[in-house]
Design a protein around this motif. Structure first.
Motif, mmCIF file in Angstrom:
data_model
loop_
_atom_site.group_PDB
_atom_site.id
_atom_site.type_symbol
_atom_site.label_atom_id
_atom_site.label_comp_id
_atom_site.label_asym_id
_atom_site.label_seq_id
_atom_site.Cartn_x
_atom_site.Cartn_y
_atom_site.Cartn_z
ATOM 1 N N PHE A 181 -5.349 32.935 3.189
ATOM 2 C CA PHE A 181 -5.933 32.756 4.191
ATOM 3 C C PHE A 181 -7.290 32.304 4.541
ATOM 4 C CE2 PHE A 181 -6.372 32.379 9.112
ATOM 5 C CZ PHE A 181 -5.444 30.520 9.026
ATOM 6 N N TYR A 187 -1.895 23.441 10.236
ATOM 7 C CA TYR A 187 -2.660 24.472 8.625
ATOM 8 C C TYR A 187 -2.280 25.646 9.666
ATOM 9 C CZ TYR A 187 -7.371 26.849 7.301
ATOM 10 O OH TYR A 187 -7.760 27.661 7.602
ATOM 11 N N ARG A 188 -3.208 25.590 11.509
ATOM 12 C CA ARG A 188 -3.099 26.414 11.913
ATOM 13 C C ARG A 188 -1.559 27.743 11.714
ATOM 14 N NH1 ARG A 188 -6.256 23.496 16.654
ATOM 15 N NH2 ARG A 188 -8.207 24.054 16.023
ATOM 16 N N SER A 189 -0.348 26.524 11.974
ATOM 17 C CA SER A 189 0.596 27.667 12.108
ATOM 18 C C SER A 189 1.385 28.428 11.287
ATOM 19 C CB SER A 189 1.898 26.799 12.204
ATOM 20 O OG SER A 189 2.166 25.813 10.846
ATOM 21 N N LYS A 190 0.464 28.102 10.314
ATOM 22 C CA LYS A 190 0.396 29.286 8.635
ATOM 23 C C LYS A 190 1.899 28.566 8.240
ATOM 24 C CE LYS A 190 -3.248 32.999 10.481
ATOM 25 N NZ LYS A 190 -3.488 34.366 10.519
ATOM 26 N N LYS A 191 2.528 28.293 8.164
ATOM 27 C CA LYS A 191 3.915 27.635 7.477
ATOM 28 C C LYS A 191 4.241 27.869 6.318
ATOM 29 C CE LYS A 191 6.561 26.829 12.070
ATOM 30 N NZ LYS A 191 6.601 25.899 13.085
ATOM 31 N N TRP A 192 2.979 27.442 6.016
ATOM 32 C CA TRP A 192 1.870 26.577 4.301
ATOM 33 C C TRP A 192 2.206 27.960 3.414
ATOM 34 C CZ3 TRP A 192 -2.478 27.951 3.174
ATOM 35 C CH2 TRP A 192 -2.957 28.058 3.948
ATOM 36 N N LEU A 193 2.100 29.172 4.289
ATOM 37 C CA LEU A 193 1.126 30.566 3.448
ATOM 38 C C LEU A 193 3.348 30.844 2.751
ATOM 39 C CD1 LEU A 193 -0.667 32.382 5.344
ATOM 40 C CD2 LEU A 193 -1.796 31.286 3.275
ATOM 41 N N SER A 199 -8.452 29.431 2.593
ATOM 42 C CA SER A 199 -8.375 28.146 2.615
ATOM 43 C C SER A 199 -9.789 27.916 4.205
ATOM 44 C CB SER A 199 -7.071 28.292 3.346
ATOM 45 O OG SER A 199 -7.218 28.704 5.194
ATOM 46 N N GLN A 200 -9.863 28.933 5.564
ATOM 47 C CA GLN A 200 -11.016 29.229 5.949
ATOM 48 C C GLN A 200 -12.540 28.580 5.992
ATOM 49 O OE1 GLN A 200 -10.130 33.193 8.184
ATOM 50 N NE2 GLN A 200 -9.899 31.793 10.134
ATOM 51 N N ASP A 228 -2.946 37.293 2.847
ATOM 52 C CA ASP A 228 -4.517 37.293 3.741
ATOM 53 C C ASP A 228 -5.311 36.234 3.143
ATOM 54 O OD1 ASP A 228 -2.847 38.154 5.971
ATOM 55 O OD2 ASP A 228 -3.401 40.646 5.227
#
Length: 453
Positions: free
Chosen positions: A316, A441-447, A319-320, A313
């Protein structure tokens, strides 16, 4: 102090500690190229083209090194999040070995095939001869560059940048001094022209390498001050894990650097003036982008540190913040580039028609500035921090080789457009790439936490 304020203060303080030194490093590095170009411009546009094309090989080399080191530094940043020095040195050892092998291969190829390489880009015997002379000397600097770049780059992941930045600053001064002495002949020295620029670069790289090694190993507790045993103590499983994440980055950076250099082949069909225009515009634009290189590197390190601690969390949230900062600053710097372009051009010794084309080309660079900085932040910073390297590789390869490269040759050979229109059409791939990476980026698959997997 509430928790939100405390988190924001931690973010800003860490950002400043990492980003400011990286920005200074990039200003120094790009400043070195700018000074080279300004000084070489006194020798004429053929000399600018020769050194510019010669430096495309160096650009490809250092970009591949960037791919190697940034791929591995994903792990170093996450290991630093839990202060695991032993594994940091193992990963860094992989960096050193691959970087050394690459530098030796580049040196051999560039030294023995320098004129053939120049002919790939341009069919002008004067430019080819000048570029060949420049490459013959610069080829010997690649090994020293690879090693010093490895130490300097990975210092970012462990938040130890003061010393590398200081050394970079001194190296810039050394390079500038010897440029002044050797290019046009000062202090009783002969004027060596482009050879002088190459010798100055070589001297600066030797100093940078020697100073970094000496000062890092003077501090025995430095995380990168490992022994040969430390650097080769990794096992096959670690090598496989690092390469699985790093190889897409290496391939991505290679495809990008070679692809953008292929653009120069297309520009070469327009003559040496077009190469000179693009080379100078590239250096000027890079100078304005230095703060975003700092933000991109800081985002990779800070988000990587949080992912290493499994604070998804928080990663992310960071990142924002980076996205908002990049949007705000990119608009400001794009405007600065636009309004200051006429003033900057006066420093270069160019023919009036070349100055006019350079002015129009810088307008194009300023218009595409914001989308270019967004794609840099996402690909080289945020997405890579979580190991989303394969996706970034696919985006880079498709955008450069299936959009940018064909458009460059179509614009030059079929439509015969002037250089600024060619650049505008080629840069349209940045818009497509920006849309794609924002959705990813919006998909959050990179976290992803890589060191726990």
């Amino acid at each position: 102090m509430d928790n939100l304020t405390k988190k924001n203060n931690v973010f800003l303080s860490t950002l400043l500690v990492i980003a400011i030194p990286v920005v200074i490093q990039n200003i120094l590095s790009i400043g070195l190229n700018m000074i080279d170009t300004i000084m070489v411009s006194k020798l004429g546009e053929n000399a600018i083209s020769a050194v510019g094309l010669g430096n495309r090989i160096y650009f490809i080399f250092t970009t591949i090194c960037f791919g190697i080191y940034s791929g591995a530094s994903i792990f170093i940043a996450q290991y630093w999040g839990v202060r695991d020095t032993e594994n940091i040195r193992k990963v860094f050892g992989i960096d050193i070995i691959i970087g050394s092998i690459l530098s030796i291969l580049f040196s051999i190829v560039v030294f023995f095939f320098r004129e053939q390489i120049m002919r790939i880009f341009i069919d002008d015997p004067v430019v080819i001869e000048l570029g060949g002379r420049y490459l013959k000397i610069v080829a010997f600097s690649y090994f020293f560059t690879a090693i010093s770049f490895a130490y300097s780059f990975n210092s970012r992941a462990i938040h130890r940048l003061k010393m590398p930045v200081t050394i970079n600053a001194i190296a810039l001064c050394i390079n500038t001094f010897f440029n002044w002495v050797l290019i046009t002949g000062n202090l009783g020295f002969n004027a060596y022209g482009v050879n002088g620029a190459a010798i100055a670069t070589f001297i600066a790289r030797i100093f940078e390498f020697t100073a970094l090694i000496f000062l890092i190993y003077k501090d025995k507790n430095h995380p990168l001050a490992g022994t040969i045993k430390d650097f080769i103590s990794w096992d096959k499983s670690m090598l496989k894990k690092v390469l699985n994440t790093s190889f897409p980055v290496i391939l991505s950076e290679t495809a990008w650097s070679v692809g953008t250099s292929v653009y120069f082949i297309a520009y070469g069909f327009m003559g040496s003036y077009a190469i000179a225009v693009v080379q100078i515009a590239f250096n000027i634009s890079d100078f304005f982008q230095t703060i975003f290189f700092g933000l991109g590197n800081a985002s990779a390190v800070m988000i990587g540190n949080e992912l290493g601690k499994n604070n998804l969390d928080n990663a992310f949230d960071y990142s924002q913040k980076f996205v908002k900062i990049t949007l705000f600053l990119s608009v400001i710097f794009a405007s600065l580039l636009f309004v200051s372009r006429g003033f900057i051009i006066k420093y270069f010794n160019l023919e009036p028609i070349t100055s006019e084309f350079l002015n129009k080309t810088l307008v194009v660079y300023s218009l595409y500035f914001t989308p270019k900085m967004f794609t840099y932040l996402f690909i080289c910073g945020i997405l890579r921090a979580g190991g989303d390297t394969k996706f970034c590789m696919i985006v880079d390869i498709i955008s450069i080789w299936f959009i940018g490269v064909p458009l460059s040759f179509i614009s030059v050979l079929l439509f015969k457009l002037p250089i600024h229109y060619v650049i505008a059409i080629v840069f349209s791939e940045e818009l497509i790439k920006a849309i794609v990476v924002i959705n990813r980026y919006r998909s959050k698959k990179w976290l992803n936490n890589l060191i726990m997997n």
